[in-house]
Structure formats: C-alpha cells, structure tokens
Design an enzyme around this catalytic site. Structure first.
Site, PDB file in Angstrom:
ATOM      1  N   SER A 226       0.824  -1.198   0.000  1.00  0.00           N
ATOM      2  CA  SER A 226       0.000   0.000   0.000  1.00  0.00           C
ATOM      3  C   SER A 226       0.872   1.269   0.000  1.00  0.00           C
ATOM      4  O   SER A 226       1.651   1.441  -0.916  1.00  0.00           O
ATOM      5  CB  SER A 226      -0.955  -0.075   1.192  1.00  0.00           C
ATOM      6  OG  SER A 226      -2.069   0.709   0.915  1.00  0.00           O
ATOM      7  N   HIS A 368      -7.645  -5.756   0.373  1.00  0.00           N
ATOM      8  CA  HIS A 368      -6.420  -4.978   0.501  1.00  0.00           C
ATOM      9  C   HIS A 368      -5.613  -5.484   1.700  1.00  0.00           C
ATOM     10  O   HIS A 368      -6.029  -5.303   2.844  1.00  0.00           O
ATOM     11  CB  HIS A 368      -6.856  -3.519   0.724  1.00  0.00           C
ATOM     12  CG  HIS A 368      -5.756  -2.531   0.754  1.00  0.00           C
ATOM     13  ND1 HIS A 368      -5.106  -2.103  -0.370  1.00  0.00           N
ATOM     14  CD2 HIS A 368      -5.180  -1.873   1.795  1.00  0.00           C
ATOM     15  CE1 HIS A 368      -4.195  -1.207  -0.040  1.00  0.00           C
ATOM     16  NE2 HIS A 368      -4.218  -1.063   1.271  1.00  0.00           N
TER      17      HIS A 368
HETATM   18  C1  GTR Z   1      -5.337   4.404   2.001  1.00  0.00           C
HETATM   19  C2  GTR Z   1      -4.828   5.228   0.869  1.00  0.00           C
HETATM   20  C3  GTR Z   1      -4.134   4.364  -0.122  1.00  0.00           C
HETATM   21  C4  GTR Z   1      -3.202   3.358   0.520  1.00  0.00           C
HETATM   22  C5  GTR Z   1      -3.674   2.878   1.885  1.00  0.00           C
HETATM   23  C6  GTR Z   1      -2.629   2.231   2.778  1.00  0.00           C
HETATM   24  O1  GTR Z   1      -6.076   5.106   2.912  1.00  0.00           O
HETATM   25  O2  GTR Z   1      -5.920   5.868   0.290  1.00  0.00           O
HETATM   26  O3  GTR Z   1      -3.474   5.156  -1.090  1.00  0.00           O
HETATM   27  O4  GTR Z   1      -1.912   3.779   0.541  1.00  0.00           O
HETATM   28  O5  GTR Z   1      -4.219   3.876   2.632  1.00  0.00           O
HETATM   29  O6  GTR Z   1      -1.480   2.600   2.825  1.00  0.00           O
HETATM   30  O7  GTR Z   1      -3.024   1.305   3.490  1.00  0.00           O
END
Ligand code: GTR
Length: 404
Positions: A226, A368
């Site tokens: 991420s 995610h």
């Molecule tokens: C989210 C963000 C993403 C991603 C994520 C993370 O809130 O919108 O771009 O980087 O965090 O790092 O878990």
C-alpha cells in the site's frame, strides 16, 4: 519457433501502443524533445534521467541528501540460535545526523543458517504497527512471515517507516525532513514528501546490508504494501542497488496508472495525505492528463532489474486493472534491453501469477492486505529468476534470459 515468438512480440507491441494511445499515456521511449529512444545507451544516459527528474519535480519530490557522511552502523545483537536455531538474528541500529538533529533506523535481519552464503533476500518497509515485525518472534503476523521466508532460504529484513518520518502532516518538522531540510528557508514545491523520506530510509538500510558478508547484495528485493508499495517503487527508481522491487496493492501513485483511474485519484490522495508527495503534485488534482509522466514509467525505471506488481480482487480503491496496465505499458523498456516484461495484454485471472518475464504480477483473491499468499508468490518469482531452476517455470513457458 523463434520466428513465431518474434511475431507474437511484434503483435503484442502494436497492441500495447494502441492501448497506450487510447489512454493518452506518455511513451517511455519518446523524449520530451520528441526523439525516439532506440538504444540502451540513450535510455540509460538520457531518457531514464529525464523521467526520473519528472517524477522528482512533480510527484515524489527531491531528497536534499543521499548517504550522509554521518551514517553509522551499530550491530546491537547477533543471535545465532534464533528461530530454534534455524536463523541468525542481527539487530542493527543505523544512525545519522544533520543540521536539524539526529535520527536512527532500527533494523532486524534474519539470515537462514543452513543456506549457502551470501544469501539473497527481502527487505520489508513496514508501514503497520511494530507488532507485525516483532524480532523476538513472540508475536507473529502474515504481514511479515519471517519463518516462512527463512524456511524458503531467504534473508528476512525489515524496519519501520516511522523511524524515518511519522505518518502525519506536521508541516515537515519531525523525522528526516526536520533533520536534513535547509534550515530557515521556505520549503520548495519540489521538496521531498513522506513517501520519499521512507524510500530514502530503505536506501540507508541498503547501505548497511551491502556491508554484511552473509547477505547477497546483488540479490535483494525491497517489499512494501500500500503506502509502503508506493515507497518501494520510488526507492527502486532512485536506488538501482535493489535487484527486485515489489509493490503490493500500491494503487494511486504506486503501480496504478493515474490516467483513467478508478477508486482513489490524485485529488483525493493529496487531500487525505497532504504530506506524502511534493507540493507540485497538487497541481494535478483532477488534471491527471496533464501529468508529464504516468506510473508505467515509474515501473520502467526498474529496467533491466526485476519488478513485481501484486493486486487483490477486492481492492477497488487501488484499481487492479490500472495496476496491471502499468505493467503492460512498462514492457517496451524491458524489450529495449532484450528482456520480457509481463507477457500479457489482458488482465490475468485471479491467482494465475505471471512470473516468466522481468515484470512479475499476480492478483490475489481477497481484500487490501499483504498475506502469506503474496509472500509465497514473491519468493516463487525470486526462485525462478535468482535460483535458476530450483523451481523452474513449466516446460511450456518461455525462458527468462535475454533474447538475442
Ligand atoms: C489508504 C490510501 C491508499 C493506501 C492505503 C494504505 O487510505 O488511500 O493510497 O496507501 O491507505 O497505505 O493502506
């Protein structure tokens, strides 16, 4: 057979270019002055630098310093009986200082005892809480399955991104910005953001790793999830010592193309996380088509090294399709080196990894996250490209060596 392969490459190249035109993507092999790049030399000395500068100026910002003269390594602990005797744990403090103060990165490294030295491995930039990377191994997390990494014969190294810069917008006072930024002068719109600060930290860790005789410095991958995955890509672009760059679910301003992106877009990321990128990036809020680069060119900066993009089916915020398309459109630069890229133009099925070219890809079923499934695929990819045949590609897949 060879003719057929070349024909397929030519067809794939045409399809790729057509798709690139549809998205109005900048061509990585066309300079700003309109010259076509046809040789490795033109790429390495000219166009690569041009793209890197555009990313510095417009997106990630410019670090004010590389390796500081003050950099110092302090090996605090060497435990040769870690993980029930399977690994040696080294805990190293990486110290540095600048005009605004001092900083320190706390690095943990597990080296498999049985493996032939020097051992290849993976450096995780951890952007989750400390429990995920517990060096005592009392707490274990699939986010960093260190036992599994060691069992598969790789070094497992990690540090916390917050050691470089806490993930808050504090006007760039704390962390390495406060330490190294010019004192008492107005911040430049090209000054480094927090992602660039974390990436800089991974390079300082590499400064240590390459001094450790047990570690194979020419076979080291950098891994991040991420925001950590955005960081690994920027780190790999700036620091060519990393032989493999892995971005997991990195999405916006990571692996995913900005143009025509679903889920998180530039305005949103700049609003939620105003400290991640340089100030100039805000000029492109709702103006992704005005960007002089796009993220496939960030991937292309890894060539001829290995790069890996991992997505997850339910991670719509990151946009798995645009993450994949980035791989497709980075491929012409790999072909300039006589290497294969991702070797697909259609989105692959979930959990059908693409591993035979120099751009690796998989899409995991699920949300995610960074999981043991992802780590196993990263290691499969490394097995293929680094250990030559220990887990070789199936006989019906193509070799990975450069084409003459
Ligand atoms: C989210 C963000 C993403 C991603 C994520 C993370 O809130 O919108 O771009 O980087 O965090 O790092 O878990």
């Amino acid at each position: 057979m060879k003719k057929l392969f070349l024909f397929c490459l030519a067809v794939a190249a045409t399809m790729t270019l057509r798709a690139a035109d549809d998205l109005s993507l900048p061509d990585p092999l066309l300079t700003r002055a309109g010259e076509k790049v046809t040789t490795i030399d033109q790429w390495q000395k000219g166009r690569r630098q041009e793209i890197l500068e555009l990313f510095r100026e417009n997106i990630y910002g410019r670090a004010p310093i590389g390796r500081p003269d003050t950099l110092r390594f302090d090996v605090k602990e060497v435990d040769t009986h870690a993980m029930n005797g399977k690994a040696t744990l080294k805990r190293v403090e990486i110290h540095f200082s600048g005009p605004g103060g001092k900083g320190m990165i706390s690095l943990s490294v597990f080296i498999p005892n049985k493996a032939k030295k020097p051992v290849p491995g993976f450096l995780l930039i951890c952007n989750q809480d400390r429990d995920n990377i517990d060096p005592t191994r009392i707490k274990k997390s699939p986010y960093w399955p260190a036992e599994r990494i060691v069992e598969r014969g790789y070094v497992a190294a990690t540090f916390l991104n917050a050691d470089l810069d806490p993930d808050q917008h504090d006007g760039f006072k704390n962390g390495v910005h406060g330490i190294f930024d010019p004192q008492n002068s107005k911040r430049s719109p090209e000054a480094w953001g927090t992602i660039a600060a974390w990436a800089w930290g991974a390079s300082r860790v590499m400064d240590y790793l390459e001094t450790d005789k047990d570690i194979d410095k020419i076979r080291l991958g950098v891994v991040g999830h991420s925001r950590g995955g955005k960081t690994t890509l920027w780190c790999g672009a700036e620091d060519e010592r990393f032989a493999l760059v892995i971005s997991n679910n990195s999405g916006s301003t990571g692996a995913a193309l900005a143009r025509n992106k679903k889920g998180e877009q530039i305005k949103r990321i700049n609003t939620s996380f105003p400290h991640w990128f340089c100030e100039n990036y805000k000029k492109f809020n709702e103006k992704e088509n005005d960007l002089p680069v796009d993220q496939h060119e960030l991937l292309s900066l890894m060539a001829p090294r290995l790069v890996y993009v991992a997505s997850a089916t339910q991670d719509e915020w990151a946009d798995p399709k645009n993450e994949f398309l980035s791989c497709v459109h980075a491929e012409p630069v790999y072909r300039l080196f006589g290497l294969r890229g991702v070797e697909a133009t259609q989105m692959p099925n979930p959990e059908q990894p693409l591993h035979t070219g120099h751009i690796g890809h998989h899409i995991r079923i699920g949300k995610h996250d960074l999981t043991e499934y992802d780590w196993d695929r990263f290691m499969d990819f490394a097995d293929i490209h680094w250990k030559q045949g220990q887990q070789s590609p199936k006989s019906d897949t193509l070799p990975t060596t450069p084409q003459k």
